[in-house]
Enzyme design. Structure first.
Site, PDB file in Angstrom:
ATOM      1  N   LYS A 184       6.633  10.143  36.568  1.00 44.29           N
ATOM      2  CA  LYS A 184       5.189   9.939  36.386  1.00 44.29           C
ATOM      3  C   LYS A 184       4.787   8.728  37.232  1.00 44.29           C
ATOM      4  O   LYS A 184       5.034   7.586  36.864  1.00 44.29           O
ATOM      5  CB  LYS A 184       4.872   9.685  34.908  1.00 44.29           C
ATOM      6  N   CYS A 298       5.795  -8.455  39.337  1.00 44.84           N
ATOM      7  CA  CYS A 298       6.313  -8.942  38.053  1.00 44.84           C
ATOM      8  C   CYS A 298       7.187 -10.176  38.238  1.00 44.84           C
ATOM      9  O   CYS A 298       7.380 -10.953  37.299  1.00 44.84           O
ATOM     10  CB  CYS A 298       7.095  -7.835  37.358  1.00 44.84           C
TER      11      CYS A 298
END
Length: 489
Positions: A184, A298
């Site tokens: 996904k 991140c």
């Protein structure tokens, strides 16, 4: 500005759902737009997958797993090596796609393609090195065998900020281990994922392997896709990179079927500069740690914790370095800082900066959105920031460097650990003993000493506390896709 995606490349970007080796429209027929964040212009309409597409993809992955799990390790290794070769050969084409949908400068996009390719090469080599165990039991009553086998179909959810690196870091070890996958991609950047998935699909087909080993379901609604997959007992593995908030929700869903999970979640990286540090080297490292992808990573340095003796020197030199950065469309020559991914990101960064200034921080450079089309925010340095300011305690995900001063090493470590997150930390010091103490005392899954980049395909990537579970990369990365089976005979 040159065209973000040349027509010859755009013609080979799939825009559908990939199920069992076939690209097709979404079951509903719906699509969603993918836009260039530097111009807001729509690049493509992409198939908007739904529950039925997710189920179809898992059906294909489950069928393929029955055959793919038995393929020889050398066959899986050769498959991935061929994918590596193709990625490297098409570096410039893929980089254009990464820049167009994500905004980062082309130099960074090219570096990401090569970084992603290294994961594929590394796991092509690991596929033939999955060791088991054979020994006589200590009691002498039997022999012990430990076999390694793939966990099963995996659901891999990738983020928007590193669209090719993250699919490589997840799909490569999954295929190397003998797992099949449903991917996904992020709604904002599905084009790169689709392009890479087509490379893998073509290699599977060319080698007579089940093409259902790789399936892709783009969607404007992650919940719509995730729900039916996580509730299906045939799914055995979940890997997610994204926010801690979403990670918690997925972990709750995964608990019902006791799925194997890997979670690479939010970060709030401290960047420590001690009085004995090489300040010029620290500034260079700070720019690298902060400004890659305009701070939208991140592992971006989020909190600059600087010894009070050198705080002004460091802040002044960092400000001068930020003044040399060039903001613009990532496809333009000389640009070093691209846009943020969407307008909401610009507004969030502006809110954090505004609150810090209201709390007494000083804007040394930047501090405002850039007045041009697209989602741009000026590279910003803030001096004299309070340790409890939101720009320090929350992940910024933007080109803002807040500087907080500290007194001694104990206070520096306390400030570094004053966060529920623990993905990565950076520290600059000439004292080897201090460096070792920091590596042991800072709560982070990764620590960079005198360097502003730590990511490496051959090393374990991941965090502690609310920054996640499990590791990707290195030998540890493939373990996430393997079960150990003990046989007594």
């Amino acid at each position: 500005m040159v065209s973000p995606i040349p027509p010859a490349v755009a013609a080979h970007v799939p825009t559908g759902v990939l199920v069992d080796g076939q690209w097709r429209p979404a079951h509903s027929g719906r699509t969603f737009p993918v836009a260039d964040p530097a111009t807001t212009e729509v690049l493509f309409e992409v198939a908007d997958g739904d529950e039925q597409d997710a189920r179809d993809a898992l059906d294909a992955a489950d069928r393929a797993f029955a055959e793919y799990r038995t393929t020889a390790p050398r066959v899986r290794s050769d498959l991935l090596r061929a994918v590596f070769d193709t990625l490297v050969a098409h570096t410039d084409d893929i980089a254009r796609i990464v820049t167009a949908e994500g905004g980062k400068p082309l130099a960074e996009s090219r570096a990401e393609v090569l970084y992603a390719a290294e994961y594929v090469r590394w796991y092509s080599e690991q596929a033939v090195r999955l060791d088991g165990l054979a020994r006589r039991a200590p009691a002498g009553t039997h022999h012990q065998l430990v076999l390694r086998r793939p966990v099963g179909p995996a659901y891999l959810i990738t983020p928007w900020n590193f669209p090719i690196a993250m699919i490589a870091r997840k799909v490569a070890p999954a295929l190397a281990a003998g797992c099949t996958a449903v991917v996904k991609p992020a709604q904002l950047t599905p084009l790169t994922t689709n392009y890479v998935a087509e490379i893998i699909r073509a290699e599977l087909e060319a080698r007579g392997l089940p093409t259902g080993a790789i399936n892709v379901v783009p969607s404007s609604s992650a919940r719509t896709v995730s729900g039916p997959l996580l509730s299906d007992p045939r799914l055995r593995k979940l890997s997610f990179t994204g926010s801690t908030e979403v990670g918690r929700a997925l972990l709750k869903q995964a608990a019902d079927n006791v799925l194997r999970t890997s979670m690479e979640l939010g970060g709030n990286a401290p960047f420590l500069v001690f009085a004995d540090a090489d300040i010029d080297a620290a500034v260079t490292g700070a720019v690298a740690a902060k400004m890659r992808n305009a701070g939208q990573t991140c592992v971006a340095a989020n909190r600059f914790l600087v010894a009070e003796q050198v705080a002004e020197e460091f802040t002044a030199k960092l400000t001068a370095a930020f003044a040399q950065l060039v903001v613009g469309h990532g496809a333009d020559a000389g640009v070093t800082v691209g846009p943020l991914i969407e307008q909401a990101a610009v507004e969030h960064v502006g809110e954090l900066v505004g609150e810090a200034v209201d709390g007494g921080a000083t804007v040394r450079i930047g501090g405002d959105p850039v007045d041009r089309p697209g989602y741009f925010y000026a590279p910003t340095v803030l001096g004299g920031v309070a340790p409890d300011a939101r720009v320090v305690t929350e992940e910024i995900f933007g080109p803002v460097a807040p500087v907080v001063s500290f007194g001694d090493e104990a206070q520096a470590v306390a400030l570094a650990n004053a966060s529920p997150f623990g993905l990565v930390a950076y520290a600059y010091t000439r004292d080897v003993s201090r460096a070792l103490r920091l590596a042991e005392s800072i709560d982070a899954g990764m620590v960079g000493i005198n360097r502003g980049m730590v990511s490496d395909a051959t090393a374990p990537f991941g965090g502690v506390k609310q920054s996640g579970l499990g590791r990707e990369g290195g030998e540890a990365g493939i373990e996430e896709y393997l079960e150990s089976v003990y046989v007594a005979l």
